[in-house]
Design a protein around this motif. Sequence first.
Motif, short mmCIF file in Angstrom:
data_model
loop_
_atom_site.label_atom_id
_atom_site.label_comp_id
_atom_site.label_asym_id
_atom_site.label_seq_id
_atom_site.Cartn_x
_atom_site.Cartn_y
_atom_site.Cartn_z
N TYR A 137 0.89 -1.27 0.17
CA TYR A 137 -0.12 0.05 0.00
C TYR A 137 0.70 1.30 -0.11
O TYR A 137 2.04 1.12 0.79
N TYR A 169 0.91 3.98 1.63
CA TYR A 169 0.65 4.80 2.82
C TYR A 169 1.91 4.93 3.83
O TYR A 169 2.59 3.74 3.92
N TRP A 184 -0.61 10.34 2.21
CA TRP A 184 -1.36 9.41 3.27
C TRP A 184 -0.55 9.00 4.34
O TRP A 184 0.35 8.16 4.31
N GLU A 197 -7.82 8.53 -1.51
CA GLU A 197 -8.57 7.48 -1.08
C GLU A 197 -7.77 6.36 -0.43
O GLU A 197 -6.77 5.97 -1.11
N TYR A 198 -8.25 5.61 0.32
CA TYR A 198 -7.85 4.72 1.14
C TYR A 198 -8.49 3.43 0.30
O TYR A 198 -9.53 3.51 -0.17
N HIS A 199 -8.21 1.89 0.51
CA HIS A 199 -8.68 1.04 -0.19
C HIS A 199 -9.94 0.52 0.56
O HIS A 199 -9.85 0.77 1.95
N TRP A 200 -10.97 -0.25 0.05
CA TRP A 200 -11.92 -0.95 0.80
C TRP A 200 -11.34 -1.91 1.82
O TRP A 200 -10.52 -2.74 1.28
N HIS A 201 -11.95 -1.89 2.96
CA HIS A 201 -11.24 -3.19 3.89
C HIS A 201 -12.18 -2.96 5.02
O HIS A 201 -13.12 -2.49 5.10
N ARG A 214 -14.34 2.44 3.43
CA ARG A 214 -13.22 2.84 2.70
C ARG A 214 -13.24 4.34 3.01
O ARG A 214 -14.30 5.18 3.24
N ARG A 230 -11.90 8.56 2.58
CA ARG A 230 -11.20 9.58 1.46
C ARG A 230 -11.42 10.81 1.93
O ARG A 230 -12.23 11.24 2.55
N THR A 248 -4.41 -1.48 7.77
CA THR A 248 -4.95 -1.78 6.38
C THR A 248 -6.16 -2.72 6.24
O THR A 248 -6.63 -3.21 5.13
#
Length: 130
Positions: A7, A9, A36, A57-61, A103, A105, A123
């Motif tokens: 990632y 980040y 980030w 944006e961060y990822h879906w988790h 997620r 953002r 994450t």
Amino acid sequence: MSTSPSYPYATYLDIKFPALEVVDVPNLINACTDQWYNQTLCQVNDSVVRLGIMQGEYHWHKHENDDEFFFVLDGQFIIDLEDKSIELKPREGFVVPKGVIHRTRAPEKAVILMVETAAIVPTGDGSLEA
């Protein structure tokens, strides 16, 4: 063989400020050059307080066993859930319960505080259905 995704980040899980020390958030904000950034500020019992400075944006988790609390200090912060989006402004907060896919953002630079268990994997953990 499965590998962990990489990632983009900057995530620092070390405790930056031990007990009985002033937590200097403005200095960290001013020094931040990452898009980030996530830094653990301090530990309180079994939880940690983290500083997030972010844009994008961060990822879906999801987190199978841990709730997350987000509190906005500056900017606009959006938490996307599967069925809706929560828009937070400064001095507003929101809890994402354990097991909920989400997620985060920030359309422009935002500064937030997060409170979560010290054991949380920022994450995410658990598998997401495709």
